[in-house]
Design a protein around this motif. Structure first.
Motif, PDB file in Angstrom:
ATOM      1  N   UNK A  70      44.894  47.740  47.671  1.00  0.00           N
ATOM      2  CA  UNK A  70      45.037  46.521  46.863  1.00  0.00           C
ATOM      3  C   UNK A  70      43.612  46.150  46.596  1.00  0.00           C
ATOM      4  N   UNK A  71      42.647  46.293  47.751  1.00  0.00           N
ATOM      5  CA  UNK A  71      41.282  45.906  47.365  1.00  0.00           C
ATOM      6  C   UNK A  71      40.649  46.722  46.590  1.00  0.00           C
ATOM      7  N   UNK A  72      40.860  47.985  46.740  1.00  0.00           N
ATOM      8  CA  UNK A  72      40.303  48.941  45.787  1.00  0.00           C
ATOM      9  C   UNK A  72      40.767  48.824  44.350  1.00  0.00           C
ATOM     10  N   UNK A  73      41.939  48.407  44.157  1.00  0.00           N
ATOM     11  CA  UNK A  73      42.510  48.369  42.877  1.00  0.00           C
ATOM     12  C   UNK A  73      42.031  47.223  42.377  1.00  0.00           C
ATOM     13  N   UNK A  74      41.703  45.917  42.911  1.00  0.00           N
ATOM     14  CA  UNK A  74      40.964  45.016  42.563  1.00  0.00           C
ATOM     15  C   UNK A  74      39.396  45.287  42.175  1.00  0.00           C
ATOM     16  N   UNK A  75      38.858  45.987  42.772  1.00  0.00           N
ATOM     17  CA  UNK A  75      37.389  46.257  42.672  1.00  0.00           C
ATOM     18  C   UNK A  75      37.359  47.342  41.288  1.00  0.00           C
ATOM     19  N   UNK A  76      38.533  48.168  40.993  1.00  0.00           N
ATOM     20  CA  UNK A  76      38.470  49.001  40.111  1.00  0.00           C
ATOM     21  C   UNK A  76      38.590  48.318  38.808  1.00  0.00           C
ATOM     22  N   UNK A  81      36.547  45.591  33.792  1.00  0.00           N
ATOM     23  CA  UNK A  81      36.252  44.284  33.118  1.00  0.00           C
ATOM     24  C   UNK A  81      34.691  44.252  32.848  1.00  0.00           C
ATOM     25  N   UNK A  82      33.864  44.677  33.895  1.00  0.00           N
ATOM     26  CA  UNK A  82      32.507  44.315  33.726  1.00  0.00           C
ATOM     27  C   UNK A  82      31.792  45.403  32.892  1.00  0.00           C
ATOM     28  N   UNK A  83      32.455  46.507  32.888  1.00  0.00           N
ATOM     29  CA  UNK A  83      32.126  47.739  32.077  1.00  0.00           C
ATOM     30  C   UNK A  83      32.157  47.379  30.449  1.00  0.00           C
ATOM     31  N   UNK A  85      32.901  44.279  29.305  1.00  0.00           N
ATOM     32  CA  UNK A  85      31.904  42.998  28.752  1.00  0.00           C
ATOM     33  C   UNK A  85      30.647  43.766  28.606  1.00  0.00           C
ATOM     34  N   UNK A  86      30.084  44.701  29.420  1.00  0.00           N
ATOM     35  CA  UNK A  86      28.788  45.228  29.110  1.00  0.00           C
ATOM     36  C   UNK A  86      28.603  45.860  27.744  1.00  0.00           C
ATOM     37  N   UNK A  87      29.776  46.672  27.444  1.00  0.00           N
ATOM     38  CA  UNK A  87      29.906  47.619  26.135  1.00  0.00           C
ATOM     39  C   UNK A  87      29.880  46.524  25.072  1.00  0.00           C
ATOM     40  N   UNK A  88      30.612  45.348  25.290  1.00  0.00           N
ATOM     41  CA  UNK A  88      30.737  44.313  24.283  1.00  0.00           C
ATOM     42  C   UNK A  88      29.114  43.596  23.954  1.00  0.00           C
ATOM     43  N   UNK A  89      28.432  43.393  25.145  1.00  0.00           N
ATOM     44  CA  UNK A  89      27.249  42.774  24.822  1.00  0.00           C
ATOM     45  C   UNK A  89      26.328  43.599  24.272  1.00  0.00           C
ATOM     46  N   UNK A  90      26.367  44.880  24.747  1.00  0.00           N
ATOM     47  CA  UNK A  90      25.500  46.150  24.207  1.00  0.00           C
ATOM     48  C   UNK A  90      25.851  46.175  22.544  1.00  0.00           C
ATOM     49  N   UNK A  91      27.361  46.273  22.208  1.00  0.00           N
ATOM     50  CA  UNK A  91      27.492  46.268  20.767  1.00  0.00           C
ATOM     51  C   UNK A  91      26.540  45.107  20.097  1.00  0.00           C
ATOM     52  N   UNK A  92      26.897  43.867  20.577  1.00  0.00           N
ATOM     53  CA  UNK A  92      26.250  42.822  19.977  1.00  0.00           C
ATOM     54  C   UNK A  92      24.890  42.769  20.013  1.00  0.00           C
TER      55      UNK A  92
END
Length: 114
Positions: A70-76, A81-83, A85-92
């Motif tokens: 369960x923890x692994x699933x949460x971390x994944x 989500x962070x990835x 968000x980063x891609x969205x920021x990179x596009x912007x």
């Protein structure tokens, strides 16, 4: 059965000393097993205790495995989500950079009338 009758009638086998020795051997064997029954019971008890402990450890291991999955699933999920968000920021950032670059080109063309 002539042979079996002959064995019972064999005078060498009817010797009282042999009969007494055989009876003593049988009695000694029975006494030995009787004295070991306490040891056998103790070993059976230890075996049952060990089996119960093993079942408890297996149960704890299963619960721990479920918890870590369960923890692994949460971390994944968080990493995904962070990835994203980063891609969205990179596009912007890329859009802003390209807009600034285009604005600079327009200014330079106007300045140099190219």
């Amino acid at each position: 059965t002539t042979t079996s009758t002959t064995l019972f009638m064999d005078p060498a086998l009817m010797d009282p000393t042999l009969i007494a020795a055989a009876a003593a051997g049988i009695a000694g064997s029975a006494a030995g097993w009787a004295s070991r029954s306490v040891e056998i019971t103790d070993l059976q008890s230890q075996s049952e205790t060990t089996n119960q402990q093993l079942l408890e450890i297996q149960s704890e291991l299963k619960a721990t495995k479920i918890e870590y999955q369960a923890k692994k699933g949460g971390y994944e999920e968080a990493l995904y989500e962070m990835d994203a968000e980063f891609e969205g920021q990179t596009d912007e950032i890329q859009k802003v950079y390209e807009q600034k670059l285009e604005d600079t080109r327009v200014e330079l063309r106007l300045d140099y009338k190219v």
